[in-house]
Design an enzyme around this catalytic site. Sequence first.
Site, short mmCIF file in Angstrom:
data_model
loop_
_atom_site.label_atom_id
_atom_site.label_comp_id
_atom_site.label_asym_id
_atom_site.label_seq_id
_atom_site.Cartn_x
_atom_site.Cartn_y
_atom_site.Cartn_z
N LYS A 30 0.86 -1.18 0.00
CA LYS A 30 0.00 0.00 0.00
C LYS A 30 0.90 1.22 0.00
O LYS A 30 1.75 1.38 0.87
CB LYS A 30 -0.91 0.01 1.23
CG LYS A 30 -1.79 1.25 1.34
CD LYS A 30 -2.68 1.18 2.58
CE LYS A 30 -3.47 2.47 2.79
NZ LYS A 30 -4.36 2.40 3.98
N THR A 31 0.72 2.08 -0.99
CA THR A 31 1.55 3.26 -1.09
C THR A 31 0.72 4.43 -1.60
O THR A 31 -0.49 4.30 -1.80
CB THR A 31 2.77 3.00 -2.01
OG1 THR A 31 3.73 4.04 -1.84
CG2 THR A 31 2.37 2.91 -3.48
#
Length: 291
Positions: free
Chosen positions: A203-204
Amino acid sequence: MADLDDIKDGKDFGIGIPQQNPAFTLKGSGSLDWGMQSRLARIFNPKTNRTVMLAFDHGYFQGPTTGLERIDINIAPLFEYADVLMCTRGILRSVVPAAANRPVVLRASGANSILTYLSNEAVAVAMEDAVRLNACAVAAQVYIGTEHEHQSIKNIIQLIDQGMRYGMPTMAVTGVGKDMVRDQRYFSLASRIAAEMGAQVIKTYYVDSGFERIAAGCPVPIVIAGGKKLPERDALEMCYQAIDQGASGVDMGRNIFQSDAPIAMLKAVHAIVHKNENAAAAYQLFLHEQN
């Protein structure tokens, strides 16, 4: 038990027809164990290999922030419109009905608050408890370029190792150091390091310039964080651009539950992620559902 005399010989063995073994096509996941693939297939729709996650784990360091004062009142009505729920085990046990029947990504890092250094986290959930809660993945922050970088990487390594033992995927969530620029170079670095350590999902954050490089350079699925609250049209544009440039989904919180029409917003995001609608069409859907 059937009598031996009552056993009938099978007839239709499909001789000459090779056994069908459909490939697991989620990015970077084809060699994982069956249990881990099964959990990932609940998170990522196998028809699109994409996901819409609803994040409401913010209270683990922010407390009862706007929109999360009462999970049972503000968030529970949204469950059925999300593919996946992301929360802490405290909220899962106390507020989320088991009958909601939604896959859960369990927040597994913590031990800090907004009053201290956010990067100074520890593993906050035993893997056995994540299994007991029937989670589909665990999630932990990884803070590249911060004072506590080493500890955060050790945290995800610990979860990854334990997850491999139990068939539990790990989602690494890239945090940002105070002195780091939120750009393609930083998030490419952070995402790739987490994937190299063995995280099955990253997740970024979406960045306006070079996000396609972040996605292409990461060997496992990337989902984008929603980040701070944006106008709905802008949030949908961000979502569209991320998916168009290679993201495998979104994990949105404030841009959903702080919207004036959170259900309409979830439906609009779903249209982008799973139906390839553009931002303009999704925004029209939002306006229609809002009314």
